[in-house]
Design a protein around this motif. Structure first.
Motif, PDB file in Angstrom:
ATOM      1  N   ASN A 304       0.814  -1.218   0.000  1.00  0.00           N
ATOM      2  CA  ASN A 304       0.000   0.000   0.000  1.00  0.00           C
ATOM      3  C   ASN A 304       0.848   1.270   0.000  1.00  0.00           C
ATOM      4  OD1 ASN A 304      -2.271  -1.564   0.038  1.00  0.00           O
ATOM      5  ND2 ASN A 304      -2.944  -1.015   2.103  1.00  0.00           N
ATOM      6  N   ASN A 305       2.175   1.068   0.034  1.00  0.00           N
ATOM      7  CA  ASN A 305       3.104   2.203   0.020  1.00  0.00           C
ATOM      8  C   ASN A 305       2.863   3.153   1.201  1.00  0.00           C
ATOM      9  OD1 ASN A 305       5.292   3.600  -1.063  1.00  0.00           O
ATOM     10  ND2 ASN A 305       3.983   4.936  -2.316  1.00  0.00           N
ATOM     11  N   VAL A 306       2.672   2.560   2.383  1.00  0.00           N
ATOM     12  CA  VAL A 306       2.525   3.338   3.612  1.00  0.00           C
ATOM     13  C   VAL A 306       3.598   2.878   4.593  1.00  0.00           C
ATOM     14  CG1 VAL A 306       0.057   3.701   3.316  1.00  0.00           C
ATOM     15  CG2 VAL A 306       0.865   1.715   4.604  1.00  0.00           C
ATOM     16  N   THR A 307       3.911   3.749   5.531  1.00  0.00           N
ATOM     17  CA  THR A 307       4.933   3.431   6.523  1.00  0.00           C
ATOM     18  C   THR A 307       4.295   2.738   7.713  1.00  0.00           C
ATOM     19  OG1 THR A 307       6.214   5.354   5.850  1.00  0.00           O
ATOM     20  CG2 THR A 307       6.750   4.365   7.997  1.00  0.00           C
ATOM     21  N   ALA A 308       4.794   1.557   8.028  1.00  0.00           N
ATOM     22  CA  ALA A 308       4.264   0.792   9.153  1.00  0.00           C
ATOM     23  C   ALA A 308       5.132   1.007  10.376  1.00  0.00           C
ATOM     24  CB  ALA A 308       4.231  -0.696   8.802  1.00  0.00           C
ATOM     25  N   PRO A 309       4.554   0.920  11.571  1.00  0.00           N
ATOM     26  CA  PRO A 309       5.369   0.987  12.791  1.00  0.00           C
ATOM     27  C   PRO A 309       6.411  -0.133  12.777  1.00  0.00           C
ATOM     28  CG  PRO A 309       3.022   1.134  13.301  1.00  0.00           C
ATOM     29  CD  PRO A 309       3.127   0.769  11.860  1.00  0.00           C
ATOM     30  N   VAL A 310       7.492   0.093  13.467  1.00  0.00           N
ATOM     31  CA  VAL A 310       8.541  -0.931  13.537  1.00  0.00           C
ATOM     32  C   VAL A 310       7.978  -2.213  14.128  1.00  0.00           C
ATOM     33  CG1 VAL A 310      10.796  -1.513  14.518  1.00  0.00           C
ATOM     34  CG2 VAL A 310      10.326   0.834  13.757  1.00  0.00           C
ATOM     35  N   ILE A 311       7.164  -2.067  15.152  1.00  0.00           N
ATOM     36  CA  ILE A 311       6.477  -3.213  15.758  1.00  0.00           C
ATOM     37  C   ILE A 311       4.979  -2.928  15.720  1.00  0.00           C
ATOM     38  CG2 ILE A 311       6.154  -4.590  17.835  1.00  0.00           C
ATOM     39  CD1 ILE A 311       8.986  -3.931  18.653  1.00  0.00           C
ATOM     40  N   VAL A 312       4.247  -3.718  14.941  1.00  0.00           N
ATOM     41  CA  VAL A 312       2.791  -3.518  14.827  1.00  0.00           C
ATOM     42  C   VAL A 312       2.082  -4.153  16.009  1.00  0.00           C
ATOM     43  CG1 VAL A 312       0.749  -3.916  13.402  1.00  0.00           C
ATOM     44  CG2 VAL A 312       2.960  -3.471  12.318  1.00  0.00           C
ATOM     45  N   PHE A 313       2.394  -5.403  16.275  1.00  0.00           N
ATOM     46  CA  PHE A 313       1.760  -6.138  17.370  1.00  0.00           C
ATOM     47  C   PHE A 313       2.804  -6.383  18.460  1.00  0.00           C
ATOM     48  CE2 PHE A 313      -0.395  -7.686  13.446  1.00  0.00           C
ATOM     49  CZ  PHE A 313      -1.616  -7.074  13.664  1.00  0.00           C
ATOM     50  N   ASP A 314       2.714  -5.608  19.514  1.00  0.00           N
ATOM     51  CA  ASP A 314       3.650  -5.753  20.620  1.00  0.00           C
ATOM     52  C   ASP A 314       3.272  -6.988  21.431  1.00  0.00           C
ATOM     53  OD1 ASP A 314       5.306  -5.545  22.790  1.00  0.00           O
ATOM     54  OD2 ASP A 314       4.914  -3.411  23.157  1.00  0.00           O
TER      55      ASP A 314
END
Length: 551
Positions: A304-314
């Protein structure tokens, strides 16, 4: 503690990832469309009459008069299951007598088709009917085959959800797709009716399981706004596309074994989707497989060409999950008021299902070209689904459902008044009836979900959906009645559809109302006063959220 939709909101609602999942899962429904109605052509019944063997010592004149005639739809046609006694005709032929002049044919004794049947090949080259002579005294077998297929659908409905909960959405999606395709392929090698029917039951189990799991996987991966369109228009319209492809295949492939072979090809073409369609991240999280869920979301973000958090599911953070409370089927009958709504809902689903499947399976009995009629029956579903979706957005539920049922049932009852020579008008009325009933059918899921409180909402939709499977099981016998009177199935289906349309007006209205969380918040039937207070078996501090599926 955060909600899954909140955690993954950065992906957006309709990016390339969501579009890919939407269309691939919808496309996986296409084989279900033609497999669900394939029996229309696999068990097509061509024109037939008793066979008179070439070895019979008959003159050409007596051979031409060896089959008695009968009136059918205003025309004189050969009888299908009786012939004149061959020994008597042989004697008359040897004596040089002329049929109709020297011999009164009405006084000649009849006998069954002792030498088999001759089948017209104008419509079908071969079907299971011509293969195993399933006519006359064995004409009860075709509707039983269809009913047993839908019995397999009923059994598949029971087990598909449980299997996908245990083994994963993706595994069961492709596993049931393999069952549907593989056992359809095995049917090609059937040596008798019994073998064909047993395999057909298993195909039915795979067919609905594939449908259900694709539906669940789509609702769990897609966002809230897209989820609604996927569950209403996406799966339904692609099912109709598969249904429309069936008569196209059957028109060019008129041998039943080759037709079955052709119908298995799309299932094989779905195999590459294994490397494209991901597992449900929600299911992976429920199994503690956080790393795999993380990888899927990261790939989706990249697509989707979006920036994801380094950790999505902590791993240290707990996502909110519904508090599960035990409910039982009897909770749908816990008070007189709730029991009446449940009984009315079960009747509504079953009779609408009878109308839908009865009209779909009856297309070979319409006048004109069977392939064109089947295509029209499938094509009319597309505008029916779109209209139903538009009506649900703007108008009260019970009036729209009752209105479409009155439309569908009313035009079916009107067919008996159409002169027999106006075949095109009869076909148009049948298609209009199918439009009305299909529209109503597609609205029942939303209506039923809105009537019941959160705790039993899934159970209510599941129970009523099972009732619709019962309707599909008995629908072939409504079609079977057409062998005795061509108008009778329409009179019965039309009457029942109008009747259940009247019953629908007695339901409480749910449009514009907040979804009930407790039994006390359920809308009341107008004029009905419940004197029984519902028992407090649910926690008042929190009601669970339930994902509504169409199954």
């Amino acid at each position: 503690m955060r909600d899954y939709d909140e955690v993954t909101a950065f992906l957006g609602e309709w990016g390339p990832f969501q579009r890919l999942i939407f269309f691939l899962l919808s496309a996986s429904i296409i084989p279900n469309g033609f497999n669900s109605m394939s029996i229309v052509f696999l068990a097509g019944i061509p024109e037939h009459h008793c066979r008179v063997p070439d070895s019979a010592n008959l003159s050409s004149e007596w051979r031409n008069h060896s089959i008695p005639m009968q009136m059918q739809n205003g025309q004189e046609v050969p009888r299908k299951c009786r012939r004149y006694q061959l020994v008597a005709l042989t004697n008359f032929s040897a004596m040089g007598l002329v049929p109709g002049r020297d011999v009164n044919l009405s006084q000649v004794e009849l006998e069954p088709c002792l030498d088999g049947w001759e089948y017209s090949q104008d419509t079908y080259l071969s079907t299971i009917i011509t293969e195993w002579n399933i006519v006359c005294d064995e004409d009860w077998k075709p509707p039983l085959t269809t009913s047993l297929f839908f019995l397999g659908v009923l059994m598949g409905s029971f087990i598909s959800g449980q299997l996908s909960d245990r083994f994963g959405r993706k595994n069961i999606l492709f596993g049931t797709m393999a069952v549907q395709t593989g056992f359809s392929f095995l049917q090609i090698f059937s040596i008798n009716w019994e073998m064909f029917t047993v395999l057909f039951v298993i195909v039915g189990m795979g067919q609905i399981s594939n449908y259900v799991v694709a539906f669940i996987l789509g609702t769990e991966i897609l966002g809230k706004s897209v989820r609604i369109i996927f569950s209403t228009l996406g799966v339904c319209i692609f099912f109709a596309i598969g249904y429309m492809l069936l008569p196209l295949f059957a028109y060019f492939i008129r041998d039943w074994r080759m037709l079955l072979l052709a119908l298995t090809v799309p299932g094989v073409l779905c195999v590459p989707l294994w490397w494209v369609i991901p597992e449900s991240p929600r299911w992976l999280l429920s199994q503690g497989r956080i790393g795999e869920a993380e990888d899927i979301i990261q790939k989706a973000a990249k697509m989707n060409n979006v920036t994801a958090p380094v950790i999505v599911f902590d791993p240290l953070e707990e996502l909110t999950s519904p508090k599960q409370q035990k409910v039982f089927i009897l909770d749908l009958f816990r008070t007189r008021h709730i029991a009446i709504i449940t009984i009315m809902s079960l009747m509504l689903w079953m009779l609408v299902s009878v109308g839908y499947f009865g009209l779909s399976l009856n297309t070979p009995n319409l006048h004109g070209d069977v392939y064109l009629n089947c295509f029209l029956s499938a094509a009319i579903e597309v505008p029916a689904y779109v209209i139903a979706w538009l009506l649900l957005r703007k108008l009260p539920r019970r009036y729209t459902i009752a209105g479409t049922l009155f439309l569908g049932g009313g035009v079916l009852l009107f067919i008996q008044l159409v002169p027999i020579e106006y075949h095109f008008l009869s076909i148009a009325l049948v298609m209009l009836g199918k439009f009305g009933i299909t529209s109503a059918f597609s609205m029942l899921y939303v209506f039923t979900a809105e009537l019941y409180p959160t705790l039993v909402r899934n159970m209510a939709v599941g129970a009523t959906s099972m009732s619709s499977r019962v309707g599909s099981i008995i629908a072939p016998y409504f079609v079977y009645l057409g062998a005795y009177d061509q108008i009778l199935p329409y009179i019965l289906m039309g009457s029942l559809t109008v009747l259940i349309g009247i019953v629908t007006l007695l339901f409480p209205e749910s449009f514009g109302m907040a979804l009930p969380e407790t039994f006390e918040q359920m809308q009341k039937i107008k004029g009905f006063r419940s004197r029984t207070k519902s028992r407090n078996s649910t926690g008042r501090e929190e009601n669970p959220k339930v994902i509504i599926t169409a199954f």
